[in-house]
Design a protein around this motif. Sequence first.
Motif, PDB file in Angstrom:
ATOM      1  N   GLU A 162      -7.638  -1.125  10.046  1.00 12.57           N
ATOM      2  CA  GLU A 162      -7.633   0.290   9.656  1.00 12.57           C
ATOM      3  C   GLU A 162      -6.529   0.532   8.648  1.00 12.57           C
ATOM      4  O   GLU A 162      -5.567  -0.213   8.560  1.00 12.57           O
ATOM      5  N   ASN A 163      -6.644   1.627   7.915  1.00 13.33           N
ATOM      6  CA  ASN A 163      -5.625   1.993   6.953  1.00 13.33           C
ATOM      7  C   ASN A 163      -4.528   2.766   7.675  1.00 13.33           C
ATOM      8  O   ASN A 163      -4.787   3.833   8.234  1.00 13.33           O
ATOM      9  N   ALA A 215       0.856  -1.185   0.000  1.00 10.66           N
ATOM     10  CA  ALA A 215       0.000   0.000   0.000  1.00 10.66           C
ATOM     11  C   ALA A 215       0.887   1.227   0.000  1.00 10.66           C
ATOM     12  O   ALA A 215       2.027   1.180   0.468  1.00 10.66           O
TER      13      ALA A 215
END
Lengths: 911, 112
Positions: A683-684, A653
């Motif tokens: 969560e990001n 990511a």
Amino acid sequence: MLIRRLRYWVEGASRSEALREEMELHLAEKAAGLEADGMTADCARAEARRRFGNVGQKQEESREIWITRILSELGQDIRYGCRTMSANKAFSALAVLSLALGIGANTTIYSFMESILLRSLPVADPESLMVLNWHSRPPLNANKESVHVMHGLQGLAWPGDKGDMVLGIFPYGAFETLREENPSFSTLFGYCNGHNKTLAIRGQAMSAGTEYVTGAYFRGLAVSPAAGRLIDSEDDRPGKAPVAVISFVTSQNRFGGAPNAIGQSIVVDNVSFTVIGVTPPEFFGVDPAAAPDLYLPLHTNLLVDGARAAAMYPDGNFYWIEMMGRLRPGVSMAQAQAALAPRFHQWVAATATTDGERAKLPALILNPGAAGLGSLRRRYSKPLYVLLTMVGLILAIACANIANLLLARAAARRREMAVRLSLGAGRFRVVRQLITESVMLASLGGALGVLVALWGVRSLPFLFSNGQQNVTLHAELNWNVLGVTALLSVICGLLFGLAPAFQATRPDVMPALKNGCGGGPRRRAQHVLVVAQIAISFLILVAAGLFVRTLNNLHSVQLGYTRENILLFSLNARQAGHRDPEIATFYADLRKRLESIPGVGSATLSQSSIINAARAGQAIRGEMKIGAVTIEDARSLAAGPRFLTTMQIPILAGREIDERDQPGSRPVAVISEELAHTYFGHENPLGRQITLPDEKRDLEIVGVSGNLRYGGLKNEEGSAMTVFVAVSQVSQDRVTYALRTAGDPLRYVQSVHEIVREADSRIPVTNVVTQAAEIDRTISQEVTFAKLCTGFAVLALLMACVGLYGTMSYSVARQVGEIGIRMALGAQRGAVVWMVLRRVLILAAAGLAISVPAALIASRLVKSLLFETQPNDPGTLALAAVVLVSAAIIAGYAPASRASRIDPLAALRHE
Amino acid sequence: MGRKAHKNDSLPGSLDMLILRTLSRRNLHGYGIVQFIQQSSGDELLIEEGSLYPALQRLELNGWIDGVWGVTSNNRRARIYKVTAAGRKQLEVEARKYAKLTLAIARVMGAE
């Protein structure tokens, strides 16, 4: 007597002539006498000869009285020995070969042990040297907080007894305190590893191992210079003109001789030094593991290492200086320790500030310093002891084989001996013949063993070096050891040659002449030997199995990054005079230039290679927090642009660290998947902050990478949680560049050197290596072990099989009659095969019964050398047993099938 | 061969003694020694002639006799042996041993 014998021997030819003349005269007179009695001349001569006996034989007998007899008989024995040997080629060759390998391997391993573990420093009176160490309970308490009077250190700790830690480093204050008014030591000196410095001589830069030494160092070691003078107390003061002592090798390589170096100017990390002296050729400092090229006065680290060094001197809680002392005459180690320990305790107690620190104060201990520091000993003693045990076992098998061979041969020659004895050969003469043959076998083995040892001593350092630079294994062939092992084999030959020789030459020759059989106790002896061989082979097989398994486990470790087509090398621009902030630009520019080499797909840099990261230290010292939560067990690595791309670590990511991340820009971090998963769940993590309370700044998470194995392959505590930070945003000293290349990475080494020289010729390129090689060398000890042990196991198995084969052949030969009768009475061939094989299996089972428990116990001792393998691994044990039994059956099948092909008629007729 | 029965093999080691005794009377060469022993034993003792020479070598090596080149009665070159001082001592030792042995044998034979 001896002199007369020697004279006879020297005069041998003329004495033989005289003897011949005497005998001729005798015959002539006798003939004359007979002729006078009325015989014809011819008859008289013939009669005289007849009465005299065999003239040649009598001459021979007379000559035998002289010393030449011993020599000529020895010659006969040797010739006869050669004939018997070549008649039993395969057996003799195996015996000699196994003995050679046994002797060679033992000599090699023991030579290493001697040079690593036992040899003294090449200085005067090494026995009076003492190393100062201390021990205490480890700093981590139950809450994993570090509580210790030692707040910082530069050096190594190693485990001691009862979970203690042991260190050889002290604060400078402790050194000063112990040095003053010391009743036990005539001199106390300190030193500190300066690691690799950039040494420029006449404009040419090289990387040089450096040792900082106090003024009393050379005086305390009692070393005299090869040229010039050595560092003394006057040189080791702050503010003195910087002087240096170089090693003999460096003076040879760089100045063309020790005297030429004196007075020359050299540059160490951009500081000018004057060479005042050269150490003697045999001197390698106090640590057999490292041979420094350069010795600098301790206080010159203020000039070379700057503020960091200046902070170390007054800090009573920073441990960095190592110490050694020379005992005054008549003072024992215990007395010195009793005198010094309270003084150190008093000093160190004053540096403790909390009760927690006072609870585990360091306690001073003295250790013998005759053999120098123990780093090599600690690293290699275990593997060497394991290897020594193994080669010892191999030698035992070899000796058993020789014994077996001689026993079997003596049995086979019982008839020959009996014939010789009954024809009038002296018993001593026959025994001597047998001994000559044994000693011949043993000496042949010994001679070949010398060759094996010579080869082994040369190749083992290569196998063992672990690929690390500056590891100097000063090993040379130890002739004493070679002598002892060779003597051992000769004694073994004598012993096992002598027993059957005496037995075979017993005056009672009749039974042997009658049937050529007999020898019950000998058979038992053979069986004992074979069982012992099987048991030992099993032990070695298990060891080999365990080490091969370990290697397999290491090879199957998931790295998380590529190992192929990466070229690594290191350099240190700061040592060549580059400073912040220019150094960041220099490193960044160099990366771009390296990336432009044709064939280089991408180039990156990092604070160290991934494999070395654990040793190089963390990029971020102190805590890392996400909000209020402290990140535990995470490792940090400072990486440059395109690091993940070059190392082929997947970007899951966000982005990797790239050229946007400059010293002044927003600090960033890339975290590994495991870390993201543990602390952010679903969560990001992108855009979130990692707080560094110690550095009072935040890092923004810009990317998530795949997991990777940080540090070495064996780094078991190493979690997959990694934080990458931008190398440009942390302090940069030494960096490691990595190039992703098309084809063999080593082809680009030349271009790398050219580009770095263009960029700054003062910077030496060090540690040039491919990533694959760097990974392999972290496990080179395991590779070596697996290879050596597999070799040893094959050897042991082969020798045991030879022993088994020999024994079974012999017993089949003895039972020809019995087998013939059984077959005549209707026994099937299968039954006969089974009869022999059953005996093989009984022997194998007896061997296994002894060695399985032994293996279970012994393998526990090598636990620390294994990786993800249990010492009593049942799979390995089972496999070893299967291999052993199959080998035994193969070895036993040949004699068994020979037994089954016995023709009953022929066998019975023979009987 | 009946004569072989008298061959000097019944008393091992006695050949040395006989040679030493012979040479202590007069210096002789090899054939002379054989002749002398044979004659003085009344032809009862026959030395296996060939065995004489190994025995002479052994005695000389031990330093009991000494051989020098000389001339025989019929003018031929020969090694003439003479006994040395050590040889005389050895002769005494052997003679004593021999006397003991014969006495012992005589006792046994007379002990019926």
